[in-house]
Design a protein around this motif. Sequence first.
Motif, PDB file in Angstrom:
ATOM      1  N   LEU A 206       0.825  -1.202   0.000  1.00 15.23           N
ATOM      2  CA  LEU A 206       0.000   0.000   0.000  1.00 15.23           C
ATOM      3  C   LEU A 206       0.863   1.258   0.000  1.00 15.23           C
ATOM      4  CD1 LEU A 206      -2.803  -1.000   2.553  1.00 15.23           C
ATOM      5  CD2 LEU A 206      -2.910  -0.981   0.049  1.00 15.23           C
ATOM      6  N   GLN A 207       2.013   1.180   0.664  1.00 16.24           N
ATOM      7  CA  GLN A 207       2.894   2.340   0.658  1.00 16.24           C
ATOM      8  C   GLN A 207       3.447   2.597  -0.736  1.00 16.24           C
ATOM      9  OE1 GLN A 207       5.568   2.890   3.904  1.00 16.24           O
ATOM     10  NE2 GLN A 207       7.073   4.008   2.685  1.00 16.24           N
ATOM     11  N   VAL A 208       3.767   1.537  -1.461  1.00 17.78           N
ATOM     12  CA  VAL A 208       4.230   1.706  -2.839  1.00 17.78           C
ATOM     13  C   VAL A 208       3.150   2.397  -3.668  1.00 17.78           C
ATOM     14  CG1 VAL A 208       4.928   0.518  -4.953  1.00 17.78           C
ATOM     15  CG2 VAL A 208       5.776  -0.281  -2.750  1.00 17.78           C
ATOM     16  N   ILE A 209       1.914   1.939  -3.507  1.00 15.55           N
ATOM     17  CA  ILE A 209       0.808   2.524  -4.262  1.00 15.55           C
ATOM     18  C   ILE A 209       0.612   3.985  -3.886  1.00 15.55           C
ATOM     19  CG2 ILE A 209      -1.689   2.418  -4.647  1.00 15.55           C
ATOM     20  CD1 ILE A 209      -1.497  -0.618  -4.223  1.00 15.55           C
ATOM     21  N   ALA A 210       0.660   4.276  -2.572  1.00 18.05           N
ATOM     22  CA  ALA A 210       0.457   5.659  -2.120  1.00 18.05           C
ATOM     23  C   ALA A 210       1.585   6.568  -2.592  1.00 18.05           C
ATOM     24  CB  ALA A 210       0.353   5.688  -0.601  1.00 18.05           C
ATOM     25  N   SER A 211       2.820   6.079  -2.492  1.00 14.91           N
ATOM     26  CA  SER A 211       3.970   6.899  -2.890  1.00 14.91           C
ATOM     27  C   SER A 211       3.946   7.189  -4.382  1.00 14.91           C
ATOM     28  CB  SER A 211       5.280   6.186  -2.513  1.00 14.91           C
ATOM     29  OG  SER A 211       5.379   5.986  -1.125  1.00 14.91           O
ATOM     30  N   VAL A 212       3.776   6.141  -5.178  1.00 12.22           N
ATOM     31  CA  VAL A 212       3.748   6.322  -6.629  1.00 12.22           C
ATOM     32  C   VAL A 212       2.525   7.134  -7.040  1.00 12.22           C
ATOM     33  CG1 VAL A 212       3.627   5.130  -8.848  1.00 12.22           C
ATOM     34  CG2 VAL A 212       5.070   4.219  -7.028  1.00 12.22           C
ATOM     35  N   ALA A 217       0.583  11.998  -9.422  1.00 12.39           N
ATOM     36  CA  ALA A 217      -0.341  13.141  -9.473  1.00 12.39           C
ATOM     37  C   ALA A 217       0.391  14.404  -9.920  1.00 12.39           C
ATOM     38  CB  ALA A 217      -0.983  13.346  -8.107  1.00 12.39           C
ATOM     39  N   PHE A 218       1.600  14.610  -9.398  1.00 11.26           N
ATOM     40  CA  PHE A 218       2.374  15.783  -9.808  1.00 11.26           C
ATOM     41  C   PHE A 218       2.942  15.620 -11.218  1.00 11.26           C
ATOM     42  CE2 PHE A 218       2.466  16.395  -5.174  1.00 11.26           C
ATOM     43  CZ  PHE A 218       2.079  17.724  -5.112  1.00 11.26           C
ATOM     44  N   VAL A 219       3.205  14.379 -11.612  1.00 12.21           N
ATOM     45  CA  VAL A 219       3.617  14.147 -12.997  1.00 12.21           C
ATOM     46  C   VAL A 219       2.509  14.573 -13.950  1.00 12.21           C
ATOM     47  CG1 VAL A 219       4.167  12.365 -14.695  1.00 12.21           C
ATOM     48  CG2 VAL A 219       5.247  12.290 -12.450  1.00 12.21           C
ATOM     49  N   VAL A 220       1.270  14.229 -13.604  1.00 11.52           N
ATOM     50  CA  VAL A 220       0.129  14.623 -14.441  1.00 11.52           C
ATOM     51  C   VAL A 220      -0.046  16.138 -14.418  1.00 11.52           C
ATOM     52  CG1 VAL A 220      -2.368  14.443 -14.701  1.00 11.52           C
ATOM     53  CG2 VAL A 220      -1.023  12.403 -14.148  1.00 11.52           C
ATOM     54  N   LEU A 221       0.091  16.744 -13.239  1.00  7.54           N
ATOM     55  CA  LEU A 221      -0.057  18.198 -13.134  1.00  7.54           C
ATOM     56  C   LEU A 221       1.011  18.940 -13.930  1.00  7.54           C
ATOM     57  CD1 LEU A 221      -0.939  18.607  -9.336  1.00  7.54           C
ATOM     58  CD2 LEU A 221      -2.456  18.944 -11.289  1.00  7.54           C
ATOM     59  N   ALA A 222       2.159  18.308 -14.095  1.00  6.41           N
ATOM     60  CA  ALA A 222       3.236  18.955 -14.851  1.00  6.41           C
ATOM     61  C   ALA A 222       2.883  19.101 -16.318  1.00  6.41           C
ATOM     62  CB  ALA A 222       4.533  18.158 -14.698  1.00  6.41           C
ATOM     63  N   GLY A 223       1.989  18.274 -16.817  1.00  8.56           N
ATOM     64  CA  GLY A 223       1.546  18.376 -18.206  1.00  8.56           C
ATOM     65  C   GLY A 223       2.664  18.144 -19.190  1.00  8.56           C
ATOM     66  N   SER A 224       2.780  19.023 -20.161  1.00  5.78           N
ATOM     67  CA  SER A 224       3.757  18.854 -21.234  1.00  5.78           C
ATOM     68  C   SER A 224       5.192  19.079 -20.774  1.00  5.78           C
ATOM     69  CB  SER A 224       3.438  19.838 -22.374  1.00  5.78           C
ATOM     70  OG  SER A 224       3.476  21.182 -21.902  1.00  5.78           O
ATOM     71  N   GLU A 225       5.366  19.577 -19.550  1.00  7.41           N
ATOM     72  CA  GLU A 225       6.725  19.773 -19.034  1.00  7.41           C
ATOM     73  C   GLU A 225       7.472  18.447 -18.944  1.00  7.41           C
ATOM     74  OE1 GLU A 225       8.931  21.990 -15.220  1.00  7.41           O
ATOM     75  OE2 GLU A 225       6.825  21.405 -15.115  1.00  7.41           O
ATOM     76  N   ILE A 226       6.738  17.371 -18.659  1.00 12.36           N
ATOM     77  CA  ILE A 226       7.313  16.023 -18.628  1.00 12.36           C
ATOM     78  C   ILE A 226       6.904  15.335 -19.917  1.00 12.36           C
ATOM     79  CG2 ILE A 226       7.296  13.799 -17.435  1.00 12.36           C
ATOM     80  CD1 ILE A 226       6.885  15.259 -14.835  1.00 12.36           C
ATOM     81  N   SER A 227       7.878  15.077 -20.771  1.00 17.43           N
ATOM     82  CA  SER A 227       7.580  14.589 -22.116  1.00 17.43           C
ATOM     83  C   SER A 227       7.162  13.125 -22.152  1.00 17.43           C
ATOM     84  CB  SER A 227       8.799  14.798 -23.021  1.00 17.43           C
ATOM     85  OG  SER A 227       9.931  14.137 -22.483  1.00 17.43           O
ATOM     86  N   ASN A 228       7.632  12.329 -21.195  1.00 18.15           N
ATOM     87  CA  ASN A 228       7.311  10.897 -21.206  1.00 18.15           C
ATOM     88  C   ASN A 228       6.855  10.479 -19.812  1.00 18.15           C
ATOM     89  OD1 ASN A 228       7.119   8.140 -21.596  1.00 18.15           O
ATOM     90  ND2 ASN A 228       9.028   8.005 -22.780  1.00 18.15           N
ATOM     91  N   PRO A 229       5.622  10.832 -19.428  1.00 15.42           N
ATOM     92  CA  PRO A 229       5.156  10.530 -18.065  1.00 15.42           C
ATOM     93  C   PRO A 229       5.107   9.044 -17.742  1.00 15.42           C
ATOM     94  CG  PRO A 229       3.344  11.295 -19.460  1.00 15.42           C
ATOM     95  CD  PRO A 229       4.608  11.539 -20.214  1.00 15.42           C
ATOM     96  N   VAL A 293       8.228  19.927  -8.243  1.00 18.59           N
ATOM     97  CA  VAL A 293       7.646  19.388  -7.018  1.00 18.59           C
ATOM     98  C   VAL A 293       7.877  17.886  -6.924  1.00 18.59           C
ATOM     99  CG1 VAL A 293       5.489  18.973  -5.772  1.00 18.59           C
ATOM    100  CG2 VAL A 293       5.939  21.214  -6.768  1.00 18.59           C
ATOM    101  N   VAL A 294       7.652  17.154  -8.026  1.00 17.85           N
ATOM    102  CA  VAL A 294       7.854  15.714  -7.976  1.00 17.85           C
ATOM    103  C   VAL A 294       9.340  15.387  -7.792  1.00 17.85           C
ATOM    104  CG1 VAL A 294       8.131  15.308 -10.475  1.00 17.85           C
ATOM    105  CG2 VAL A 294       7.177  13.527  -9.022  1.00 17.85           C
ATOM    106  N   PHE A 295      10.223  16.238  -8.313  1.00 15.00           N
ATOM    107  CA  PHE A 295      11.670  16.060  -8.147  1.00 15.00           C
ATOM    108  C   PHE A 295      12.073  16.173  -6.679  1.00 15.00           C
ATOM    109  CE2 PHE A 295      15.727  18.612  -8.006  1.00 15.00           C
ATOM    110  CZ  PHE A 295      16.592  17.534  -8.186  1.00 15.00           C
ATOM    111  N   ILE A 296      11.687  17.265  -6.015  1.00 17.95           N
ATOM    112  CA  ILE A 296      12.106  17.422  -4.620  1.00 17.95           C
ATOM    113  C   ILE A 296      11.302  16.523  -3.683  1.00 17.95           C
ATOM    114  CG2 ILE A 296      12.931  19.776  -4.992  1.00 17.95           C
ATOM    115  CD1 ILE A 296      10.425  20.750  -3.508  1.00 17.95           C
ATOM    116  N   LEU A 297      10.030  16.245  -4.003  1.00 12.06           N
ATOM    117  CA  LEU A 297       9.243  15.338  -3.179  1.00 12.06           C
ATOM    118  C   LEU A 297       9.890  13.968  -3.147  1.00 12.06           C
ATOM    119  CD1 LEU A 297       6.673  14.536  -1.597  1.00 12.06           C
ATOM    120  CD2 LEU A 297       5.569  14.094  -3.794  1.00 12.06           C
ATOM    121  N   THR A 298      10.294  13.477  -4.313  1.00 14.85           N
ATOM    122  CA  THR A 298      10.938  12.168  -4.390  1.00 14.85           C
ATOM    123  C   THR A 298      12.272  12.170  -3.658  1.00 14.85           C
ATOM    124  OG1 THR A 298       9.901  11.742  -6.533  1.00 14.85           O
ATOM    125  CG2 THR A 298      11.829  10.424  -5.968  1.00 14.85           C
TER     126      THR A 298
END
Length: 478
Positions: A206-212, A217-229, A293-298
């Motif tokens: 469950l922790q793996v699921i919650a962490s990922v 969620a932030f990968v999706v929020l980044a939109g086109s900034e992340i070319s290969n989500p 955000v996803v960079f520093i969160l990770t």
Amino acid sequence: MDVEQHMEDVDSGFVQPPMQSKNGAPQKKRIHELDWFRALMVILVVYAHISRSGMRGGVHGNIEVDDRIYNLTDPSSMGVRWISEVRQYCLPLLFFVSGAASACSWKQSPGGLVKILLYTLFGVALNSVLWLLGPQNPKCDPGTGYGRPECQGLLFDFTICPDSGRIFPLVFQMWYTAMLMALMLLNWPLFAFLRNGTCHLAILGLQVIASVGLESAFVVLAGSEISNPALIIGIMVVCEVVFLGLAVLTMPQYRPSRIPLRFIHYCLGAVTTVQFGCVPYAPVIEHISGAFVVFILTGFNKSFQLGFVLTVARLPNQEEALPIVSMYWPMMVILRTMTAPSSNWYAAGNLTYPYYPRVLDRADYVAGAVIFMFVVDRVGRAIECQALPSWLANGALLLYLIHPWLMALLILAVRGSMLEDTGSVWSLCLVASALLGYLTTRPWRLWRCRRHASKATFESTSSCDSDGSSQEESHGSA
């Protein structure tokens, strides 16, 4: 207010489980260097905030060649040292220390969440009032706001957090406590499993699921900034599974006897370096965004987890992590040389932590921070550290909470004088917080010693020195 209670208020306490003193009375022991590092990292973070406020002698722009200590126009010796040394390890070490604190104070659940929440709300409220008393214009900094009609607020003609929008100045330094609460909840299954076995191994899924899920969620929020989500999320899943699997192996019942515990720790450090420093979140990151955000969160989550896992092996009745690489400690000269950052200023996204465009640069930079954390852990096992003075502990806590106000008031106070520069305002902030720490500590400590002195059992359990500090830590955080 004493050091044990106040350092607990920022996040989890540092007090280890009860041990037996010489007379058989229960005694709790602190890992004192963690108190020191947390206070010192707060002091260094405050310098970073002042250096980016727009004052003379600060760190401005996106790229600067390392000539600041020779540049007579705008010299900043401390700025060069902060960029070339402190920035690499400061925040990763702060989260590492917080993870270590959780390991020491963990019972059935993360401790101090309510207190951290209250501190966060209090800090945000103070920041909000400060923002409302200023021009509420992100373009008005202390260096250029004076005399401009559009920068005249109710009390201040500048914002101490320029060029950061209209929301971040309200949060400012309190993002750390907000993220800390999230990480404590996110890692609850792993910490409960490692610390007291109250969580079943299967719950770690469950922790793996919650962490990922949070990272995705932030990968999706980044939109086109992340070319290969899809690639990023896939790497996240693999890294989280590998990290948690290695963390389970730190328990002797799950690890083959021929594999040393410290080797598993090194593997955890390697995974941290890969996930924090090698994942191609984006080609470049130029500002606070979903990718940042996803960079520093990770990365900060991995630092937090490392702090917990490594510190568990320092607690009573736990398996000791015997040295491996440390037996060849002269090699640290080479390791430090290979992972030392450049002293040229490159913002690389945000002052919080740089995201270098080249993978090798990111990996090398993060590896240096991970090595620093391992050095701190090993030295702490071998060398006794004296307790952090109570006045410094209280001063660091107050500095963290109110330094935006200290900055603003001191900038007004030194305007037009020879002290109107980053280094002077920083020094004055430290002096003010030290004085406040002393004033909030000494009366309380003297009263506490007099109260305990009236009890017949006091002399057999603890004693007070000349400044009223307890030499035996007979109580601490939950």
